[in-house]
Motif scaffolding. Structure first.
Motif, PDB file in Angstrom:
ATOM      1  N   GLN A   1       0.818  -1.213   0.000  1.00 16.19           N
ATOM      2  CA  GLN A   1       0.000   0.000   0.000  1.00 16.19           C
ATOM      3  C   GLN A   1       0.853   1.265   0.000  1.00 16.19           C
ATOM      4  N   TRP A   2       2.105   1.149   0.438  1.00 18.78           N
ATOM      5  CA  TRP A   2       2.997   2.307   0.496  1.00 18.78           C
ATOM      6  C   TRP A   2       3.345   2.810  -0.908  1.00 18.78           C
ATOM      7  N   VAL A   3       3.275   1.936  -1.921  1.00 23.76           N
ATOM      8  CA  VAL A   3       3.529   2.378  -3.289  1.00 23.76           C
ATOM      9  C   VAL A   3       2.422   3.331  -3.754  1.00 23.76           C
ATOM     10  N   TYR A   4       1.190   3.009  -3.380  1.00 23.68           N
ATOM     11  CA  TYR A   4       0.044   3.845  -3.756  1.00 23.68           C
ATOM     12  C   TYR A   4       0.098   5.194  -3.045  1.00 23.68           C
ATOM     13  N   SER A   5       0.422   5.189  -1.755  1.00 25.40           N
ATOM     14  CA  SER A   5       0.482   6.456  -1.009  1.00 25.40           C
ATOM     15  C   SER A   5       1.715   7.278  -1.398  1.00 25.40           C
ATOM     16  N   TRP A   6       2.778   6.610  -1.822  1.00 28.28           N
ATOM     17  CA  TRP A   6       3.983   7.332  -2.242  1.00 28.28           C
ATOM     18  C   TRP A   6       3.704   8.199  -3.467  1.00 28.28           C
ATOM     19  N   MET A   7       2.847   7.743  -4.380  1.00 22.32           N
ATOM     20  CA  MET A   7       2.512   8.517  -5.577  1.00 22.32           C
ATOM     21  C   MET A   7       1.853   9.846  -5.210  1.00 22.32           C
ATOM     22  N   TYR A   8       1.030   9.850  -4.164  1.00 22.84           N
ATOM     23  CA  TYR A   8       0.355  11.091  -3.786  1.00 22.84           C
ATOM     24  C   TYR A   8       1.276  12.034  -3.025  1.00 22.84           C
ATOM     25  N   ARG A   9       2.288  11.525  -2.394  1.00 23.14           N
ATOM     26  CA  ARG A   9       3.275  12.423  -1.789  1.00 23.14           C
ATOM     27  C   ARG A   9       4.039  13.161  -2.897  1.00 23.14           C
ATOM     28  N   ALA A  10       4.355  12.453  -3.990  1.00 24.99           N
ATOM     29  CA  ALA A  10       5.022  13.098  -5.118  1.00 24.99           C
ATOM     30  C   ALA A  10       4.128  14.153  -5.763  1.00 24.99           C
ATOM     31  N   LYS A  11       2.820  13.905  -5.877  1.00 28.14           N
ATOM     32  CA  LYS A  11       1.897  14.903  -6.418  1.00 28.14           C
ATOM     33  C   LYS A  11       1.823  16.134  -5.533  1.00 28.14           C
ATOM     34  N   LEU A  12       1.827  15.917  -4.234  1.00 26.47           N
ATOM     35  CA  LEU A  12       1.766  17.037  -3.297  1.00 26.47           C
ATOM     36  C   LEU A  12       3.018  17.891  -3.381  1.00 26.47           C
TER      37      LEU A  12
ATOM     38  N   GLU B   1      12.322  17.076  -1.596  1.00 28.11           N
ATOM     39  CA  GLU B   1      12.258  15.646  -1.302  1.00 28.11           C
ATOM     40  C   GLU B   1      13.074  15.391  -0.043  1.00 28.11           C
ATOM     41  N   ASP B   2      12.444  15.649   1.091  1.00 31.92           N
ATOM     42  CA  ASP B   2      13.136  15.644   2.382  1.00 31.92           C
ATOM     43  C   ASP B   2      12.438  14.660   3.315  1.00 31.92           C
ATOM     44  N   PRO B   3      13.164  13.903   4.105  1.00 28.94           N
ATOM     45  CA  PRO B   3      14.626  13.858   4.276  1.00 28.94           C
ATOM     46  C   PRO B   3      15.317  12.928   3.277  1.00 28.94           C
ATOM     47  N   CYS B   4      14.526  12.114   2.523  1.00 29.52           N
ATOM     48  CA  CYS B   4      15.095  11.229   1.517  1.00 29.52           C
ATOM     49  C   CYS B   4      14.046  11.029   0.431  1.00 29.52           C
ATOM     50  N   HIS B   5      14.244  10.043  -0.408  1.00 31.64           N
ATOM     51  CA  HIS B   5      13.320   9.799  -1.497  1.00 31.64           C
ATOM     52  C   HIS B   5      11.925   9.453  -0.962  1.00 31.64           C
ATOM     53  N   ASP B   6      10.890   9.875  -1.722  1.00 31.33           N
ATOM     54  CA  ASP B   6       9.512   9.647  -1.280  1.00 31.33           C
ATOM     55  C   ASP B   6       9.215   8.164  -1.101  1.00 31.33           C
ATOM     56  N   CYS B   7       9.786   7.354  -1.951  1.00 30.58           N
ATOM     57  CA  CYS B   7       9.547   5.908  -1.840  1.00 30.58           C
ATOM     58  C   CYS B   7      10.073   5.368  -0.521  1.00 30.58           C
ATOM     59  N   LEU B   8      11.269   5.796  -0.124  1.00 28.81           N
ATOM     60  CA  LEU B   8      11.831   5.319   1.142  1.00 28.81           C
ATOM     61  C   LEU B   8      11.079   5.877   2.344  1.00 28.81           C
ATOM     62  N   VAL B   9      10.592   7.109   2.217  1.00 28.75           N
ATOM     63  CA  VAL B   9       9.853   7.710   3.339  1.00 28.75           C
ATOM     64  C   VAL B   9       8.590   6.914   3.633  1.00 28.75           C
ATOM     65  N   HIS B  10       7.833   6.547   2.585  1.00 22.98           N
ATOM     66  CA  HIS B  10       6.591   5.799   2.808  1.00 22.98           C
ATOM     67  C   HIS B  10       6.853   4.326   3.116  1.00 22.98           C
ATOM     68  N   PHE B  11       7.970   3.788   2.662  1.00 26.38           N
ATOM     69  CA  PHE B  11       8.262   2.394   2.968  1.00 26.38           C
ATOM     70  C   PHE B  11       8.723   2.222   4.417  1.00 26.38           C
ATOM     71  N   CYS B  12       9.536   3.157   4.904  1.00 30.15           N
ATOM     72  CA  CYS B  12      10.097   3.024   6.254  1.00 30.15           C
ATOM     73  C   CYS B  12       9.198   3.607   7.329  1.00 30.15           C
ATOM     74  N   CYS B  13       8.520   4.708   7.031  1.00 36.16           N
ATOM     75  CA  CYS B  13       7.739   5.401   8.061  1.00 36.16           C
ATOM     76  C   CYS B  13       6.500   6.015   7.433  1.00 36.16           C
ATOM     77  N   GLU B  14       5.589   5.154   7.005  1.00 35.24           N
ATOM     78  CA  GLU B  14       4.396   5.658   6.321  1.00 35.24           C
ATOM     79  C   GLU B  14       3.461   6.437   7.241  1.00 35.24           C
ATOM     80  N   PRO B  15       3.197   6.037   8.486  1.00 35.28           N
ATOM     81  CA  PRO B  15       2.302   6.843   9.333  1.00 35.28           C
ATOM     82  C   PRO B  15       2.813   8.270   9.547  1.00 35.28           C
ATOM     83  N   CYS B  16       4.112   8.429   9.769  1.00 40.52           N
ATOM     84  CA  CYS B  16       4.652   9.780   9.954  1.00 40.52           C
ATOM     85  C   CYS B  16       4.550  10.586   8.662  1.00 40.52           C
ATOM     86  N   ALA B  17       4.742   9.938   7.499  1.00 37.25           N
ATOM     87  CA  ALA B  17       4.631  10.634   6.226  1.00 37.25           C
ATOM     88  C   ALA B  17       3.199  11.101   5.983  1.00 37.25           C
TER      89      ALA B  17
END
Length: 248
Positions: A167-178, A186-202
């Motif tokens: 599900q983090w792949v789907y939510s990662w796309m909307y972080r990129a749109k935002l 793109e802070d603190p790292c790539h959007d994909c890693l942010v949602h994969f490692c810490c999706e609730p905080c993202a």
């Protein structure tokens, strides 16, 4: 039988037949209707004539030049660097200065809150911890400008979580749109890693970002557009000042 009676009457000798045959052939050659053999003349050979510029010759016989129209060829303009920030256009009688505009540099705006500032909105932090699909649905509806509903995006997120775990792949796309909509880094790292490692905080950070930019997260896209239209109409309404009478 005497020599005068030879040959007998009505008969011819071989000499007579030969003379008659020669006479017939001569009369056929000299007659007005006789066929004469016409000697065949040899065909003229093809002669190649050197072509002059912009002329074309007809091959065989006497060559007649034919004018051929050609479009004038314009020289290709070339750019010659003259000095920093300025270039000249070559090909003309005098150089024409061409001033190049400065390159466009995209200025990124920082996030209003950090990734781990979840305590700034405790209510949203609790909702995201227990039901992250609700927070994601609200973010997706505003990021898609009403093209996606809150309930539809949340349902897709749940199905991806239970059937694939991606599900983090789907939510990662909307972080990129935002980030693209508000020029966010793109802070603190790539959007994909942010949602994969810490999706609730993202999700909490994206929720607070939209809220700090003036969106009411409980109204959705249509409700926010209506609220914005009402505020603009109220600001445009100007109350005329009261007319004061003349004081004597």
């Amino acid at each position: 039988m005497s020599g005068k009676d030879y040959p007998p009457p009505g008969q011819h000798t071989i000499t007579d037949f030969t003379a008659e045959q020669d006479h017939a052939e001569a009369s056929q050659q000299k007659g007005p209707h006789s066929k004469q053999t016409i000697p065949q003349q040899p065909m003229p050979q093809m002669q190649y004539v050197q072509q002059m510029p912009q002329q074309q010759y007809v091959m065989g016989g006497q060559g007649m030049p034919q004018q051929q129209y050609q479009m004038p060829v314009q020289p290709i303009p070339q750019y010659y660097q003259q000095m920093p920030g300025q270039q000249f256009l070559g090909g003309g009688s005098q150089p024409m200065p061409v001033v190049l505009p400065p390159p466009l540099v995209l200025q990124l705006q920082p996030w209003t809150t950090g990734l781990f500032d979840c305590g700034n909105d405790v209510e949203n932090c609790v909702i995201t911890f227990f039901c992250p699909c609700i927070t994601f649905g609200q973010i997706a509806e505003l990021a898609d400008r009403g093209m996606t509903s809150c309930s539809g995006a949340g349902l897709i997120w749940i199905l991806l979580l239970y059937f694939t775990g991606c599900q983090w792949v789907y939510s990662w796309m909307y972080r990129a749109k935002l980030r693209a909509a508000y020029s966010l880094p793109e802070d603190p790292c790539h959007d994909c890693l942010v949602h994969f490692c810490c999706e609730p905080c993202a999700l909490c950070q994206e929720y607070r970002e939209l809220k700090n930019r003036g969106f009411n997260m409980n109204l959705g896209w249509i409700g926010n557009m209506q609220l914005k239209a009402q505020q603009e109409a109220a600001a445009a309404a100007v109350v005329p000042p009261p007319v004061q009478g003349m004081i004597r």
